[in-house]
Design a protein around this motif. Structure first.
Motif, PDB file in Angstrom:
ATOM      1  N   SER B  46       0.831  -1.200   0.000  1.00 56.01           N
ATOM      2  CA  SER B  46       0.000   0.000   0.000  1.00 56.01           C
ATOM      3  C   SER B  46       0.866   1.252   0.000  1.00 56.01           C
ATOM      4  O   SER B  46       0.624   2.202  -0.752  1.00 56.01           O
ATOM      5  CB  SER B  46      -0.918  -0.029   1.227  1.00 56.01           C
ATOM      6  N   LEU B  47       1.906   1.246   0.830  1.00 56.20           N
ATOM      7  CA  LEU B  47       2.813   2.397   0.892  1.00 56.20           C
ATOM      8  C   LEU B  47       3.579   2.552  -0.420  1.00 56.20           C
ATOM      9  O   LEU B  47       3.782   3.660  -0.911  1.00 56.20           O
ATOM     10  CB  LEU B  47       3.793   2.229   2.060  1.00 56.20           C
ATOM     11  N   ALA B  48       3.990   1.414  -0.971  1.00 58.34           N
ATOM     12  CA  ALA B  48       4.755   1.455  -2.229  1.00 58.34           C
ATOM     13  C   ALA B  48       3.914   2.018  -3.364  1.00 58.34           C
ATOM     14  O   ALA B  48       4.402   2.798  -4.190  1.00 58.34           O
ATOM     15  CB  ALA B  48       5.258   0.052  -2.578  1.00 58.34           C
ATOM     16  N   VAL B  49       2.657   1.633  -3.407  1.00 54.25           N
ATOM     17  CA  VAL B  49       1.760   2.144  -4.451  1.00 54.25           C
ATOM     18  C   VAL B  49       1.630   3.659  -4.348  1.00 54.25           C
ATOM     19  O   VAL B  49       1.486   4.354  -5.347  1.00 54.25           O
ATOM     20  CB  VAL B  49       0.378   1.456  -4.349  1.00 54.25           C
ATOM     21  N   GLN B  50       1.702   4.159  -3.116  1.00 52.39           N
ATOM     22  CA  GLN B  50       1.605   5.610  -2.916  1.00 52.39           C
ATOM     23  C   GLN B  50       2.915   6.323  -3.227  1.00 52.39           C
ATOM     24  O   GLN B  50       3.003   7.543  -3.137  1.00 52.39           O
ATOM     25  CB  GLN B  50       1.193   5.905  -1.472  1.00 52.39           C
ATOM     26  N   GLY B  51       3.938   5.544  -3.548  1.00 50.40           N
ATOM     27  CA  GLY B  51       5.195   6.153  -3.960  1.00 50.40           C
ATOM     28  C   GLY B  51       6.243   6.258  -2.875  1.00 50.40           C
ATOM     29  O   GLY B  51       7.267   6.921  -3.071  1.00 50.40           O
ATOM     30  N   ASP B  52       6.023   5.604  -1.754  1.00 49.94           N
ATOM     31  CA  ASP B  52       7.008   5.646  -0.662  1.00 49.94           C
ATOM     32  C   ASP B  52       8.249   4.868  -1.084  1.00 49.94           C
ATOM     33  O   ASP B  52       8.220   3.661  -1.250  1.00 49.94           O
ATOM     34  CB  ASP B  52       6.392   5.022   0.598  1.00 49.94           C
ATOM     35  N   ARG B  53       9.344   5.593  -1.261  1.00 47.87           N
ATOM     36  CA  ARG B  53      10.554   4.966  -1.792  1.00 47.87           C
ATOM     37  C   ARG B  53      11.101   3.863  -0.889  1.00 47.87           C
ATOM     38  O   ARG B  53      11.558   2.830  -1.359  1.00 47.87           O
ATOM     39  CB  ARG B  53      11.638   6.023  -1.987  1.00 47.87           C
ATOM     40  N   THR B  54      11.064   4.111   0.402  1.00 48.02           N
ATOM     41  CA  THR B  54      11.561   3.099   1.331  1.00 48.02           C
ATOM     42  C   THR B  54      10.725   1.828   1.223  1.00 48.02           C
ATOM     43  O   THR B  54      11.255   0.711   1.233  1.00 48.02           O
ATOM     44  CB  THR B  54      11.515   3.639   2.778  1.00 48.02           C
ATOM     45  N   ALA B  55       9.410   2.022   1.102  1.00 45.54           N
ATOM     46  CA  ALA B  55       8.528   0.856   0.977  1.00 45.54           C
ATOM     47  C   ALA B  55       8.770   0.125  -0.337  1.00 45.54           C
ATOM     48  O   ALA B  55       8.760  -1.110  -0.383  1.00 45.54           O
ATOM     49  CB  ALA B  55       7.067   1.309   1.066  1.00 45.54           C
ATOM     50  N   ILE B  56       9.019   0.890  -1.385  1.00 45.59           N
ATOM     51  CA  ILE B  56       9.289   0.271  -2.692  1.00 45.59           C
ATOM     52  C   ILE B  56      10.549  -0.583  -2.616  1.00 45.59           C
ATOM     53  O   ILE B  56      10.584  -1.725  -3.096  1.00 45.59           O
ATOM     54  CB  ILE B  56       9.437   1.369  -3.777  1.00 45.59           C
ATOM     55  N   GLU B  57      11.583  -0.027  -1.989  1.00 46.92           N
ATOM     56  CA  GLU B  57      12.835  -0.774  -1.876  1.00 46.92           C
ATOM     57  C   GLU B  57      12.642  -2.028  -1.031  1.00 46.92           C
ATOM     58  O   GLU B  57      13.151  -3.105  -1.361  1.00 46.92           O
ATOM     59  CB  GLU B  57      13.923   0.115  -1.265  1.00 46.92           C
ATOM     60  N   SER B  58      11.893  -1.908   0.057  1.00 46.39           N
ATOM     61  CA  SER B  58      11.648  -3.071   0.916  1.00 46.39           C
ATOM     62  C   SER B  58      10.831  -4.123   0.177  1.00 46.39           C
ATOM     63  O   SER B  58      11.093  -5.325   0.286  1.00 46.39           O
ATOM     64  CB  SER B  58      10.914  -2.645   2.187  1.00 46.39           C
ATOM     65  N   LEU B  59       9.845  -3.652  -0.567  1.00 38.32           N
ATOM     66  CA  LEU B  59       8.986  -4.579  -1.309  1.00 38.32           C
ATOM     67  C   LEU B  59       9.796  -5.332  -2.356  1.00 38.32           C
ATOM     68  O   LEU B  59       9.676  -6.555  -2.497  1.00 38.32           O
ATOM     69  CB  LEU B  59       7.851  -3.794  -1.977  1.00 38.32           C
TER      70      LEU B  59
END
Lengths: 51, 221
Positions: B46-59
């Motif tokens: 959910s965070l990654a979809v919103q563009g959270d870079r840290t979440a994208i990297e973790s995902l």
């Protein structure tokens, strides 16, 4: 535990890198494949562009 | 700055549902490192979809090893190397990144979405008749601590034997076992990728194992 549950547990163990029953030929086949694709020594994947 | 949007461009909305409906085959990922809890993964997504870079990297850090193992299992080595499979895995990760802003949670595991993409990418690679040049490894500066020639040959024979046996399984059974064991998806996640209920997955995987066992025993008799 039903046979289906035993198979489920076996697959979970193999996915975790374990070989619970080395006498099981099916488990050995799958363990070989898992071991092969986990060979990081030859990995070329990187999310960082090479320079 | 810790967040940033991925450029969605003009690409259409993509949801895990639309991928699942595309009659994709199936695939897998793996889990040797302990996987993030499903609810945590959903939050991360959910965070990654919103563009959270840290979440994208973790995902990506969570999903990439699963994708790599899946692609390697499906595509195997070329000239003794995994470059083709690893390149396809890279393409999958990039495709997931590109599609992330348009992803809509339809209540199915994010892994279903990822492996739907992976399935298509692997199929494209298998259809491709043009294989790019395979780079060779740099010459080592010191002694190679890897397996020697004999061990390498024995391992190669074992792997080819395993691949041959798996190839003789019906496609659905083969995909199911790869998703469960190589990619490390749960029965529930595998069912979401294959369009099966968890119960049906457990029955089918039991039959697949029995069939694989029978073939292996026949070959060794």
């Amino acid at each position: 535990m039903t046979p289906e549950e035993e198979s489920d547990a076996l697959l979970d163990a193999l996915a975790a890198g374990e070989l619970p029953d080395s006498a099981d030929p099916a488990a050995r086949v799958l363990a070989v494949l898992v071991g092969e694709v986990l060979d990081q020594r030859r990995s070329s994947v990187s999310m960082t562009p090479s320079t | 700055m810790t967040t940033g949007r991925i450029n969605a461009g003009i690409m259409p909305i993509v949801s895990e549902g639309s991928v699942a409906d595309a009659k994709i085959g199936v695939r897998l990922a793996s889990r040797l490192p302990a996987r993030t809890d499903d609810s945590d993964l959903r939050e991360l997504t959910s965070l990654a979809v919103q563009g959270d870079r840290t979440a994208i990297e973790s995902l990506l850090g969570e999903l990439r090893p699963m994708v790599v193992r899946y692609c390697r299992a499906r595509l195997g080595r070329v000239s003794g190397q995994y470059h083709i499979a690893d390149d396809v895995a890279q393409e999958v990760c990039i495709a997931v990144l590109s599609a992330l802003p348009r992803y809509r949670d339809m209540g199915r595991p994010f892994a279903s979405f990822v492996f739907g993409i992976a399935s298509h990418k692997v199929a494209d690679a298998l259809r491709s008749s043009v294989r790019s040049a395979v780079p060779t490894q740099d010459l080592p500066d010191g002694p190679d601590d890897g397996p020697g020639p004999e061990e390498t040959v024995v391992r190669y024979i074992e792997v080819e034997h395993a691949r041959r046996l798996l190839a003789r399984l019906p496609r659905n059974q083969r995909e199911l076992l790869l998703l469960r064991v190589v990619s490390g998806l749960s029965a529930e996640e595998t069912g979401n990728v294959l369009g099966m209920s968890p119960g049906a997955v457990r029955v089918a995987q039991h039959r697949a194992l029995a069939r694989l066992r029978q073939m292996a025993e026949l070959e060794s008799a």
